[in-house]
Scaffold this active site. Structure first.
Site, PDB file in Angstrom:
ATOM      1  N   TYR A  15     -13.007  24.457  -1.017  1.00 33.44           N
ATOM      2  CA  TYR A  15     -11.979  24.214  -0.001  1.00 33.44           C
ATOM      3  C   TYR A  15     -12.542  24.310   1.413  1.00 33.44           C
ATOM      4  CZ  TYR A  15      -7.571  24.835   2.562  1.00 33.44           C
ATOM      5  OH  TYR A  15      -6.521  24.697   3.447  1.00 33.44           O
ATOM      6  N   LEU A  16     -13.266  25.375   1.711  1.00 31.44           N
ATOM      7  CA  LEU A  16     -13.895  25.509   3.017  1.00 31.44           C
ATOM      8  C   LEU A  16     -15.311  24.957   3.011  1.00 31.44           C
ATOM      9  CD1 LEU A  16     -13.558  26.564   5.911  1.00 31.44           C
ATOM     10  CD2 LEU A  16     -14.501  28.748   5.129  1.00 31.44           C
ATOM     11  N   GLY A  17     -15.994  25.066   1.888  1.00 39.45           N
ATOM     12  CA  GLY A  17     -17.383  24.646   1.811  1.00 39.45           C
ATOM     13  C   GLY A  17     -17.609  23.198   2.213  1.00 39.45           C
ATOM     14  N   ARG A  36     -24.642  23.326  -9.081  1.00 37.15           N
ATOM     15  CA  ARG A  36     -25.015  23.908 -10.361  1.00 37.15           C
ATOM     16  C   ARG A  36     -25.446  22.831 -11.363  1.00 37.15           C
ATOM     17  NH1 ARG A  36     -19.901  25.844  -9.850  1.00 37.15           N
ATOM     18  NH2 ARG A  36     -19.329  24.775 -11.767  1.00 37.15           N
ATOM     19  N   LYS A 139     -16.245  42.444  -1.099  1.00 35.32           N
ATOM     20  CA  LYS A 139     -16.938  41.932   0.094  1.00 35.32           C
ATOM     21  C   LYS A 139     -17.685  43.055   0.810  1.00 35.32           C
ATOM     22  CE  LYS A 139     -14.084  37.855   0.933  1.00 35.32           C
ATOM     23  NZ  LYS A 139     -13.202  37.109   1.870  1.00 35.32           N
TER      24      LYS A 139
END
Length: 313
Positions: A15-17, A36, A139
């Site tokens: 989505y952000l990548g 991958r 995180k």
């Protein structure tokens, strides 16, 4: 003129990548996108990867589960950006970044690592409710590993993705505005910060060669987008020319309404609770370990909440 860094993006089809890849190419960086070997019959992802290649990106076949291939990928670049999914409903892979840290430790060429953060400053979320705190805790584990390895870092605290907050007028599970009514979280006056996802990507890429952001938390706080829910609703009402019927839900009622739901849902709703009822995006001042992106890069014309909502007319 300083030569721009070579950048590897992990999670570049997400989505952000995918936005980070685009911004990286626009900014003129030699851009590498990890994919991958077991991508499988995912036609959309394959076509997206091919579109990146057509735009000039280099595709790197490697896996987080294959240290040798990962190390070879990391050795080709100067900067690594991870956009690995970190919320349960998208897939919780945050701790898999520890394998990326292990590879970076063996690659002395890496001058910056940006792990997958892109939300609230997780160091401030030690009080988070149990169902939603795993993401924050994981995180922090990654941060600890990065700092113990003395890897130069930048943490991006991008606050609320506009797509998840503004479109639905800050109502959980809604991504488009209601035409007749809105439910206010508490009294609707808690401040939030909302950033267009393309802007998040652009600010992120700006940081990677900036010495002012080394070993810092970069907070993205567009001044015109620091708004309460009532202010967001008012912007929509002004744009649509129609006043919405408003009802309120208390924090206690909200928490009771999500009890017993699937973990993926309850976890996401807890994040909404901390955002919309507590104001975890905006209820603190930036300290010495942080800098603010809009002040660092005033040349970026960010998307205002009004401009974002206008798309729905």
């Amino acid at each position: 003129m300083m030569e721009k860094s070579k950048v590897l993006i992990v999670g570049g089809t997400g989505y952000l990548g995918k936005r980070l890849v685009k911004a990286c190419l626009v900014e003129g960086h030699e851009t590498y996108v990890l994919y991958r070997p077991d991508i499988g019959p995912n036609i959309d992802k394959v076509q997206l990867l091919l579109s990146f290649k057509h735009q000039g990106a280099k595709l790197v076949r490697a896996s987080l589960d294959d240290h040798h291939s990962l190390l070879n990928a990391v050795k080709q670049v100067d900067v690594v950006i991870s956009a690995i999914a970190g919320v349960p409903f998208r897939g919780d892979y945050i701790l898999s970044q520890l394998k990326l840290v292990d590879a970076i430790k063996q690659a002395p060429n890496i001058k910056r690592f940006l792990p997958s953060e892109f939300g609230v400053d997780v160091a401030r979320m030690g009080h988070a409710l149990e169902a939603g705190r795993k993401t924050f805790d994981d995180k922090m584990v990654v941060r600890k590993a990065i700092e113990e390895a003395s890897i130069p870092f930048t943490y991006i605290s991008s606050n609320g993705f506009a797509g998840y907050f503004l479109g639905g007028l800050c109502q959980p599970s809604h991504i488009t505005p209601y035409l007749d009514s809105v439910v206010l979280n508490g009294d609707g006056n808690v401040k939030g910060i909302y950033v267009d996802e393309d802007d998040i990507a652009m600010y992120t890429i700006k940081t990677i060669d900036d010495p002012r952001t080394v070993n810092k938390i970069v907070y993205i706080r567009p001044p015109e987008n620091i708004l309460s829910q009532r202010e967001v609703v008012q912007i929509w009402e002004n744009l649509s020319g129609k006043e919405l019927n408003k009802t309120c839900i208390s924090g206690e009622e909200f928490l009771n309404s999500i009890k017993g739901q699937a973990y993926e849902i309850e976890s996401g709703m807890i994040h909404y609770y901390h955002t919309c009822f507590e104001g975890c995006f905006a209820n603190f001042e930036i300290g010495e370990n942080g800098v603010e992106a809009c002040q660092l890069y005033p040349e970026i014309k960010y998307t205002t909440a009004r401009e974002y909502l206008k798309r729905f007319l």
